[in-house]
Write a protein that holds these residues in place. Structure first.
Motif, PDB file in Angstrom:
ATOM      1  N   ASP A  50      -0.419  24.238  34.243  1.00  0.00           N
ATOM      2  CA  ASP A  50      -0.528  24.673  35.643  1.00  0.00           C
ATOM      3  C   ASP A  50      -1.188  23.597  36.496  1.00  0.00           C
ATOM      4  OD1 ASP A  50      -0.145  26.245  37.811  1.00  0.00           O
ATOM      5  OD2 ASP A  50      -1.551  27.827  37.244  1.00  0.00           O
ATOM      6  N   ASP A  51      -0.642  22.402  36.407  1.00  0.00           N
ATOM      7  CA  ASP A  51      -1.162  21.252  37.148  1.00  0.00           C
ATOM      8  C   ASP A  51      -0.802  21.407  38.622  1.00  0.00           C
ATOM      9  OD1 ASP A  51      -1.829  18.818  38.211  1.00  0.00           O
ATOM     10  OD2 ASP A  51      -1.017  17.652  36.542  1.00  0.00           O
ATOM     11  N   TYR A  52      -1.810  21.292  39.481  1.00  0.00           N
ATOM     12  CA  TYR A  52      -1.556  21.474  40.910  1.00  0.00           C
ATOM     13  C   TYR A  52      -0.609  20.419  41.462  1.00  0.00           C
ATOM     14  CZ  TYR A  52      -2.196  21.927  45.923  1.00  0.00           C
ATOM     15  OH  TYR A  52      -1.964  22.080  47.258  1.00  0.00           O
ATOM     16  N   MET A  55       2.817  21.797  41.830  1.00  0.00           N
ATOM     17  CA  MET A  55       2.940  22.714  42.960  1.00  0.00           C
ATOM     18  C   MET A  55       2.937  21.949  44.280  1.00  0.00           C
ATOM     19  SD  MET A  55       3.288  25.912  43.761  1.00  0.00           S
ATOM     20  CE  MET A  55       2.660  26.855  42.367  1.00  0.00           C
ATOM     21  N   ALA A  56       2.088  20.913  44.379  1.00  0.00           N
ATOM     22  CA  ALA A  56       2.044  20.122  45.607  1.00  0.00           C
ATOM     23  C   ALA A  56       3.380  19.439  45.863  1.00  0.00           C
ATOM     24  CB  ALA A  56       0.918  19.086  45.515  1.00  0.00           C
ATOM     25  N   THR A 132       9.056  28.299  42.232  1.00  0.00           N
ATOM     26  CA  THR A 132       7.816  28.119  41.478  1.00  0.00           C
ATOM     27  C   THR A 132       7.506  29.399  40.699  1.00  0.00           C
ATOM     28  OG1 THR A 132       6.358  28.932  43.228  1.00  0.00           O
ATOM     29  CG2 THR A 132       6.987  26.604  43.316  1.00  0.00           C
ATOM     30  N   HIS A 161       5.312  27.371  34.750  1.00  0.00           N
ATOM     31  CA  HIS A 161       3.911  27.026  34.529  1.00  0.00           C
ATOM     32  C   HIS A 161       3.378  27.710  33.270  1.00  0.00           C
ATOM     33  CE1 HIS A 161       3.973  25.515  38.694  1.00  0.00           C
ATOM     34  NE2 HIS A 161       4.683  26.606  38.945  1.00  0.00           N
TER      35      HIS A 161
END
Length: 383
Positions: A50-52, A55-56, A132, A161
């Motif tokens: 779940d690396d941001y 998502m970014a 996502t 994720h």
């Protein structure tokens, strides 16, 4: 990268293949044996920690004006229509508020929601969808997503994720795909055509603010200043001027652009949005919009995508006549009236006193026929 050409949303025929007058409604169903080989490969991004950064990157890729949208599925929303609702919102489309008749119908009408979504995607040139939290969506949502991909020829990217859901792992065994384990900058997309109306700039304010400016539904003659002031007193809000029906220029002025953005953002149903647009720029309730001498009226730039989405929706419903705006059924008129109010559109004159007449039966919207898929609309309806 140049977006792929849009495919025509033409359902399969139900009669003799040489007879193209009757079609069957499109249903969001999918099976691996019917996958078209020319589709863009499915992309699966693995993010077990779940690396941001992943998502970014997905957030940065959300550029509806270039045909690319990112959707975050509503947590624990497993109803078959819920993912379609989330995708509609990612295109700036607001659904009717929960609790009313329209809101209840949208919740249970799975096929209507996915047909509306497909119609908008075809009309608005959406060619890439990024989802996502894809490891949390249901098996039914995967089926509907793959059916949407087959119909609209979109590039589909799934961010997982967590462990791959069994249904997705099984699909990857038969679908052409690519697996990604690193973060990459989103591929630049070409700018939108200069002549297109910027529907993606729609104001997200919904429901409407009580004090926001409103409009009068255009008539053949533009109202004078005195009429606008009287309407403002009656409605208790500022009334902005619009051109007279039939006199809208190709490109909108500032008040017209404000109204056009509301039509695009506050009406999720393509047919209702198009019907109200025609009522605004032509003072007519269906197409073709014609002048007094019978010539077909030019559609302003802000209405082109609305009318195209309505035509696609008619095709997806299996309507025989897909050359013009699908006609409204009796139960659609109330929804269009509610849509007008949501957009701040009012009749030029206050309604007169009600006559005391004998009560008559009122045409009601058909009930949603529920099944294992979460509910499907009555056959052949527009809403």
């Amino acid at each position: 990268m140049t977006p792929p050409p849009r495919t025509a949303a033409v359902p399969e025929t139900t009669t003799d293949p040489s007879d193209n007058t009757t079609t069957s409604p499109w249903k969001p169903t999918w099976s691996p044996g019917h996958t078209r080989p020319e589709l863009p490969p499915l992309t699966v991004v693995h993010d077990p920690h779940d690396d941001y950064a992943f998502m970014a990157a997905a957030l940065a890729a959300h550029t509806p004006q270039t045909g690319r949208i990112t959707v975050h599925p509503t947590p624990v929303a497993s109803a078959p229509a819920s993912l379609a609702h989330d995708l509609l919102r990612s295109m700036c489309k607001h659904l009717p508020l929960a609790g009313g008749e329209d809101g209840t119908y949208w919740t249970g009408s799975t096929e209507t929601a996915w047909r509306a979504l497909a119609a908008w995607m075809l009309a608005l040139r959406i060619h890439h969808v990024i989802v996502t939290r894809a490891h949390r969506i249901s098996s039914r949502h995967f089926e509907h997503l793959f059916a949407l991909r087959e119909l609209t020829n979109i590039r589909l990217t799934l961010l997982c994720h967590g462990p791959l859901p069994p249904v997705l792992a099984a699909a990857l065994a038969v679908l052409p795909h690519e697996e990604v384990h690193t973060v990459a900058a989103p591929t630049p997309a070409p700018p939108p055509a200069a002549a297109r109306f910027a529907w993606w700039e729609a104001d997200g304010q919904y429901p409407s603010h009580p004090d926001e400016p409103c409009f009068l539904l255009p008539a053949r003659r533009a109202p004078g200043r005195g009429e606008l002031e009287a309407a403002a007193c009656r409605l208790g809000r500022t009334v902005l001027p619009l051109p007279a029906a039939g006199r809208f220029p190709p490109e909108p002025d500032e008040p017209t652009a404000l109204l056009a953005h509301r039509l695009h953002a506050r009406i999720a149903h393509p047919v209702h949005a198009a019907a109200l647009a025609v009522r605004v720029f032509a003072a007519q309730t269906d197409l073709p919009a014609r002048t007094g001498r019978g010539r077909e009226m030019r559609i302003p730039s802000w209405g082109v995508d609305l009318l195209e989405a309505a035509r696609h929706f008619g095709q997806l419903e299996g309507r025989e006549d897909n050359t013009s705006l699908p006609r409204l059924r009796s139960w659609d008129h109330a929804a269009v009236t509610e849509a007008a109010h949501a957009c701040g559109l009012h009749e030029p004159q206050a309604p007169g006193p009600k006559r005391h007449a004998a009560p008559t039966s009122r045409s009601r919207r058909p009930d949603v026929a529920r099944n294992s898929a979460g509910g499907t609309p009555a056959p052949g309806r527009a809403a």
